[in-house]
Write an enzyme that holds these catalytic residues in place. Structure first.
Site, PDB file in Angstrom:
ATOM      1  N   HIS A 140       0.859  -1.179   0.156  1.00  0.00           N
ATOM      2  CA  HIS A 140       0.085   0.138  -0.160  1.00  0.00           C
ATOM      3  C   HIS A 140       1.004   1.289  -0.060  1.00  0.00           C
ATOM      4  CE1 HIS A 140      -3.961  -1.855   2.131  1.00  0.00           C
ATOM      5  NE2 HIS A 140      -4.082  -1.490   0.716  1.00  0.00           N
ATOM      6  N   CYS A 191      -2.763   2.744   9.028  1.00  0.00           N
ATOM      7  CA  CYS A 191      -3.652   1.700   8.706  1.00  0.00           C
ATOM      8  C   CYS A 191      -5.144   1.859   9.678  1.00  0.00           C
ATOM      9  CB  CYS A 191      -2.962   0.405   8.635  1.00  0.00           C
ATOM     10  SG  CYS A 191      -1.598   0.235   7.499  1.00  0.00           S
TER      11      CYS A 191
END
Ligand code: ARG
Length: 290
Positions: free
Chosen positions: A189, A283
Site C-alpha cells: 500500500h 492503517c
C-alpha cells in the site's frame, strides 16, 4: 536550519532558526480490533503461524487512540464486525477530501464486506459519497496534501489499488491525482511507503517505488524526509501527522530522529500485534477531511 550570518569581517555568527511546525486539529475514524486476527495471508507480513495476542492488540490500539485524543483531535469510531478481522485497518474504507468521500472497493474477497459499513458511516454524516467502480483501498493507497500545488492527491498502484481508480478518484474529488507505482510487495500500500507529514510535505522510502515514480516524488517534494529501509520495514512511514506531531511506530527510531531534526515532534506508539496483519499507525486511522 542553520543560517550563517556575516557580522564582523572575519567572524561568523551561527544562528539556529527552529522551524515552527503548526498543528491543525484533525478528525479521524478508527475501528477497535475486537475481532482482529490473522486468519488469512493477503500480504507478506501476514503469517498464519505467528500467534497474535488479541488482548494486547486492543490495548495497543487503545493507546494509539488516546495519543490522538491527547493531541486534541476528534476520533470517531466504527463498530467492528465479527468475521472481518482486518476491519481495524480503518484507513482502507474510504478516501475523503473537502467533505467528499470516494468509497473503497477491496481487492481481496476476504475484505470486500468492509466497504458497506464505511459507506453507511459516511452517508450517515451527510457527506457526498461516490461509490467506486474501480478497485481501490481508500487511504491505504491515497494521500492528500491540501497545500501542495493547491491540493494534491498522491495515489499508489501495483498491488491493491488499480490504476483506473486514480482517474476515478480525480473525477470524484476534483483534485489532481499523481500516480505512483509500488514495486516491492512488502510495501503493498502507498501508506506503508509514504506519509504526509504536514499539509505540503511527505516522508517516504524511495526503494518502494519504481525508478520513474522516484523521479516524480523527487521533483514534487525536494524537501521530503527520506527514510531508510530499516525504518520503512519497521512501518515508520505508516504515520499520522497533524502538521507538528507525528504519531509513528515506536520501532522507527531513526525516522523519528529525522523528523525531530526537521522540526516535528515524533509521538512513538507500540503496535506490535497489529503489525502482524501488515499495518501500523496510519492503517488504523482514517482521516475525515471536511
Ligand atoms: N491485512 C490488511 C490487508 O492486507 C492490512 C491493511 C493495512 N492497511 C493499510 N492502510 N496499509 O489488507
Amino acid at each position: 536550519m542553520v543560517l550563517a550570518v556575516p557580522k564582523l569581517p572575519g567572524y561568523l555568527l551561527l544562528v539556529t532558526v527552529d522551524q515552527q511546525r503548526v498543528a491543525r486539529k484533525r478528525t479521524y475514524l478508527m475501528c477497535s480490533p475486537e475481532h482482529f486476527a490473522v486468519e488469512y495471508a493477503i500480504n507478506p507480513w501476514m503469517d498464519l503461524g505467528t500467534p497474535v495476542d488479541a488482548q494486547l492488540a486492543v490495548k495497543q490500539w487503545g493507546r494509539l487512540r488516546e495519543a490522538l485524543l491527547d493531541l486534541g483531535h476528534d476520533v470517531h469510531l466504527l463498530a467492528p464486525e465479527p468475521g472481518l478481522p482486518d476491519m481495524v485497518y480503518a484507513a482502507n474504507g474510504a478516501f475523503t477530501v473537502d467533505g467528499a468521500v470516494y468509497g473503497a472497493r477491496f481487492r481481496h474477497e476476504q475484505r470486500t464486506a468492509e466497504a458497506a459499513p464505511h459507506r453507511a458511516f459516511h452517508e450517515g454524516r451527510g457527506w457526498r459519497f461516490v461509490a467506486p467502480n474501480e478497485t481501490n483501498e481508500g487511504e491505504g493507497d491515497f494521500a492528500y496534501l491540501p497545500e501542495a500545488y493547491g491540493g494534491l492527491v498522491l495515489a499508489g498502484h501495483g498491488f491493491r489499488t488499480e490504476l483506473p481508480a486514480h482517474a476515478e478518484a480525480q473525477e470524484a474529488l476534483g483534485r489532481p491525482v499523481v500516480s505512483l507505482r509500488l514495486v516491492d510487495p512488502r510495501f503493498y500500500h502507498l501508506d506503508v511507503a509514504l506519509g504526509a507529514i504536514d499539509d505540503r510535505n511527505i516522508a517516504y522510502f524511495p526503494g518502494a517505488f519504481s525508478a520513474a515514480s522516484q523521479k516524480v516524488l523527487a521533483q514534487l517534494f525536494p524537501d521530503a524526509v527520506v527514510a531508510d529501509d530499516a525504518d520503512a520495514l519497521a512501518f515508520g512511514l505508516n504515520l499520522v501527522s497533524d502538521g507538528a506531531n507525528v504519531v509513528l511506530d515506536a520501532e522507527a527510531t531513526r525516522l523519528a530522529g529525522r523528523l525531530r531534526a526537521a522540526g516535528y515532534t515524533p509521538v512513538p506508539v507500540e503496535l506490535t500485534e497489529l503489525r502482524k496483519g501488515g499495518g501500523s499507525v496510519k492503517c488504523c486511522v482514517g482521516e475525515l477531511r471536511a
